[in-house]
Design an enzyme around this catalytic site. Structure first.
Site, PDB file in Angstrom:
ATOM      1  N   ARG A  31      15.744  -3.088   4.887  1.00 50.73           N
ATOM      2  CA  ARG A  31      14.424  -3.331   4.309  1.00 50.73           C
ATOM      3  C   ARG A  31      14.242  -4.805   3.948  1.00 50.73           C
ATOM      4  O   ARG A  31      13.149  -5.351   4.082  1.00 50.73           O
ATOM      5  CB  ARG A  31      14.210  -2.432   3.092  1.00 50.73           C
ATOM      6  CG  ARG A  31      14.083  -0.964   3.487  1.00 50.73           C
ATOM      7  CD  ARG A  31      14.013  -0.072   2.275  1.00 50.73           C
ATOM      8  NE  ARG A  31      12.843  -0.332   1.462  1.00 50.73           N
ATOM      9  CZ  ARG A  31      12.738   0.013   0.173  1.00 50.73           C
ATOM     10  NH1 ARG A  31      13.756   0.620  -0.441  1.00 50.73           N
ATOM     11  NH2 ARG A  31      11.643  -0.251  -0.495  1.00 50.73           N
TER      12      ARG A  31
ATOM     13  N   GLN B  30       3.732  -1.340  -7.164  1.00 48.96           N
ATOM     14  CA  GLN B  30       4.944  -0.512  -7.080  1.00 48.96           C
ATOM     15  C   GLN B  30       5.861  -1.035  -5.978  1.00 48.96           C
ATOM     16  O   GLN B  30       6.977  -0.561  -5.817  1.00 48.96           O
ATOM     17  CB  GLN B  30       4.570   0.938  -6.765  1.00 48.96           C
ATOM     18  CG  GLN B  30       3.805   1.636  -7.865  1.00 48.96           C
ATOM     19  CD  GLN B  30       3.121   2.883  -7.344  1.00 48.96           C
ATOM     20  OE1 GLN B  30       3.727   3.943  -7.213  1.00 48.96           O
ATOM     21  NE2 GLN B  30       1.847   2.772  -7.027  1.00 48.96           N
TER      22      GLN B  30
ATOM     23  N   ASP C 149       8.506  -5.504  -2.308  1.00 47.15           N
ATOM     24  CA  ASP C 149       8.387  -6.703  -1.455  1.00 47.15           C
ATOM     25  C   ASP C 149       7.650  -7.805  -2.213  1.00 47.15           C
ATOM     26  O   ASP C 149       7.164  -7.599  -3.340  1.00 47.15           O
ATOM     27  CB  ASP C 149       7.691  -6.362  -0.125  1.00 47.15           C
ATOM     28  CG  ASP C 149       6.217  -5.988  -0.290  1.00 47.15           C
ATOM     29  OD1 ASP C 149       5.469  -6.748  -0.937  1.00 47.15           O
ATOM     30  OD2 ASP C 149       5.797  -4.948   0.252  1.00 47.15           O
TER      31      ASP C 149
ATOM     32  N   HIS D 236       8.436  -1.363 -10.046  1.00 46.59           N
ATOM     33  CA  HIS D 236       9.673  -0.776  -9.511  1.00 46.59           C
ATOM     34  C   HIS D 236      10.704  -1.830  -9.126  1.00 46.59           C
ATOM     35  O   HIS D 236      11.618  -1.540  -8.359  1.00 46.59           O
ATOM     36  CB  HIS D 236       9.353   0.129  -8.306  1.00 46.59           C
ATOM     37  CG  HIS D 236       8.623   1.380  -8.680  1.00 46.59           C
ATOM     38  ND1 HIS D 236       7.903   2.141  -7.780  1.00 46.59           N
ATOM     39  CD2 HIS D 236       8.492   2.009  -9.873  1.00 46.59           C
ATOM     40  CE1 HIS D 236       7.366   3.183  -8.404  1.00 46.59           C
ATOM     41  NE2 HIS D 236       7.712   3.124  -9.670  1.00 46.59           N
TER      42      HIS D 236
ATOM     43  N   CYS E 129      28.837  -4.514 -14.908  1.00 48.65           N
ATOM     44  CA  CYS E 129      28.805  -5.299 -16.151  1.00 48.65           C
ATOM     45  C   CYS E 129      27.376  -5.724 -16.501  1.00 48.65           C
ATOM     46  O   CYS E 129      26.428  -5.409 -15.787  1.00 48.65           O
ATOM     47  CB  CYS E 129      29.747  -6.509 -16.054  1.00 48.65           C
ATOM     48  SG  CYS E 129      29.064  -7.905 -15.125  1.00 48.65           S
TER      49      CYS E 129
HETATM   50  P1  OAD Z   1       3.459   6.427  -0.615  1.00 48.31           P
HETATM   51  O1  OAD Z   1       4.216   6.296   0.651  1.00 48.31           O
HETATM   52  O2  OAD Z   1       3.710   7.603  -1.479  1.00 48.31           O
HETATM   53  O3  OAD Z   1       1.905   6.373  -0.313  1.00 48.31           O
HETATM   54  C1  OAD Z   1       1.374   5.391   0.529  1.00 48.31           C
HETATM   55  C2  OAD Z   1      -0.135   5.503   0.461  1.00 48.31           C
HETATM   56  O4  OAD Z   1      -0.664   4.442   1.236  1.00 48.31           O
HETATM   57  C3  OAD Z   1      -0.689   6.792   1.032  1.00 48.31           C
HETATM   58  O5  OAD Z   1      -1.653   7.315   0.118  1.00 48.31           O
HETATM   59  C4  OAD Z   1      -1.363   6.376   2.330  1.00 48.31           C
HETATM   60  O6  OAD Z   1      -2.498   7.179   2.646  1.00 48.31           O
HETATM   61  C5  OAD Z   1      -1.750   4.955   1.991  1.00 48.31           C
HETATM   62  N1  OAD Z   1      -1.913   4.058   3.142  1.00 48.31           N
HETATM   63  C6  OAD Z   1      -1.268   4.059   4.334  1.00 48.31           C
HETATM   64  N2  OAD Z   1      -1.691   3.054   5.102  1.00 48.31           N
HETATM   65  C7  OAD Z   1      -2.621   2.376   4.387  1.00 48.31           C
HETATM   66  C8  OAD Z   1      -3.429   1.223   4.627  1.00 48.31           C
HETATM   67  N3  OAD Z   1      -3.361   0.549   5.783  1.00 48.31           N
HETATM   68  N4  OAD Z   1      -4.282   0.824   3.661  1.00 48.31           N
HETATM   69  C9  OAD Z   1      -4.369   1.499   2.481  1.00 48.31           C
HETATM   70  N5  OAD Z   1      -3.629   2.588   2.187  1.00 48.31           N
HETATM   71  C10 OAD Z   1      -2.769   3.031   3.135  1.00 48.31           C
HETATM   72  O7  OAD Z   1       3.701   5.040  -1.410  1.00 48.31           O
HETATM   73  P2  OAD Z   1       3.543   4.726  -2.956  1.00 48.31           P
HETATM   74  O8  OAD Z   1       2.448   5.500  -3.569  1.00 48.31           O
HETATM   75  O9  OAD Z   1       3.522   3.254  -3.094  1.00 48.31           O
HETATM   76  O10 OAD Z   1       9.383   4.393  -5.545  1.00 48.31           O
HETATM   77  O11 OAD Z   1       4.921   5.261  -3.481  1.00 48.31           O
HETATM   78  C11 OAD Z   1       5.255   5.070  -4.810  1.00 48.31           C
HETATM   79  C12 OAD Z   1       6.733   5.031  -4.965  1.00 48.31           C
HETATM   80  O12 OAD Z   1       7.350   6.164  -4.364  1.00 48.31           O
HETATM   81  C13 OAD Z   1       7.443   3.857  -4.302  1.00 48.31           C
HETATM   82  O13 OAD Z   1       7.351   2.676  -5.059  1.00 48.31           O
HETATM   83  C14 OAD Z   1       8.846   4.358  -4.210  1.00 48.31           C
HETATM   84  C15 OAD Z   1       8.582   5.746  -3.699  1.00 48.31           C
HETATM   85  O14 OAD Z   1       9.541   6.692  -3.970  1.00 48.31           O
HETATM   86  C16 OAD Z   1      10.684   4.257  -5.737  1.00 48.31           C
HETATM   87  O15 OAD Z   1      11.469   4.034  -4.833  1.00 48.31           O
HETATM   88  C17 OAD Z   1      11.078   4.383  -7.176  1.00 48.31           C
END
Ligand code: OAD
Length: 256
Positions: A77, A108, A111, A126, A137
């Protein structure tokens, strides 16, 4: 003949009008905002969690059991993020601040594409994929942009223990600083809150969005698919962030 004044604004036009009038803006972004930069999301089509088990990659237990395996995923990544470039959505958000508005980006994402697009006020709920800290440590977390590391896991200069990515894993406590920054921002008033590219799976993301609305913001969602927040926003814009956010800047609907 239809009276144009009676025609309701499209969601993009309605949100663009809010943006034009806003002086304080909160952006809550998730993986979807970086999707058009080639970085996979988590839950959508092609998302990490469609093929990988989070309990084997994103928990302290997984790291304890097999740190090299966890690091292989993070290292991959890190390569993806290093080679990616900010897309039109990141650039649009950065442009709003350079127009003299105050913009806080609460992401969240681990990057740094918001920062590389030019956004100055960015908090990472996050954590950051470019920071490491010792799993053993208390040596302070620090930035380390090495890609690739010679051996996995990389080790701590202070104690020789395994370094881990300074990100939040499942079951871990969230860092307090991003939430303090967010509370401070909301206390100063907020005109517009945009929730972009996130499923809003976690209760605290929903709570942040709703707190912004409570503080006076028009709540706008930008996402090609409905999410857990969709029914509660003031304006829902169905579309990709890389098309919709520049269209908000332009104040025109070019997302069809
Ligand atoms: P998700 O993968 O759960 O959701 C991504 C969202 O982006 C979805 O609702 C898609 O419909 C939308 N999407 C996809 N392409 C898009 C685009 N071009 N423009 C706008 N939206 C688009 O990702 P997050 O909600 O960010 O946490 O996930 C939250 C957290 O879950 C992450 O930070 C990570 C993961 O587990 C940890 O690792 C703690």
């Amino acid at each position: 003949m239809a009276d144009p004044a009676a025609t309701p604004d499209s969601p993009v036009e309605a949100a663009a009008a809010r943006l034009a009038a806003a002086s304080r803006i909160l952006v809550l972004s998730g993986a979807g905002i970086s999707a058009e930069s080639g970085i996979p999301t988590f839950r959508g089509r092609g998302g990490w969690w469609r093929n990988e088990d989070p309990s084997r990659l994103a928990t302290p237990e997984a790291f304890r059991a097999d740190p090299a395996h966890v690091w292989e995923w993070y290292q991959y990544r890190r390569q993806l993020v290093r080679d990616a470039v900010p897309n039109a959505a990141h650039r649009a958000v950065a442009g709003w601040a350079s127009d003299g508005r105050e913009v806080l980006v609460d992401t969240q994402n681990v990057d740094d594409l918001h920062e590389r697009a030019g956004s100055g006020a960015v908090v990472h709920i996050h954590g950051s994929i470019w920071r490491v800290r010792c799993f053993r440590c208390d040596a302070p977390a620090r930035e380390d942009r090495t890609v690739p590391f010679e051996t996995l896991p990389p080790t701590c200069d202070a104690c020789g223990g395994p370094l881990r990515p300074d990100v939040v894993w499942f079951g871990e406590t969230l860092p307090a600083a991003p939430f303090r920054a967010m509370e401070g921002f909301l206390a100063g008033g907020v005109d517009l809150a945009l929730v972009v590219g996130t499923e809003a799976t976690f209760g605290y993301i929903r709570a942040l969005a709703l707190a912004a609305r409570e503080a006076g913001a028009a709540l706008v969602e930008v996402n090609p698919s409905p999410t857990t927040l969709s029914d509660e926003v003031d304006i829902r814009i169905e579309g990709a962030a890389g098309s919709v956010l520049p269209a908000l800047t332009d104040g025109v609907s070019n997302t069809d």
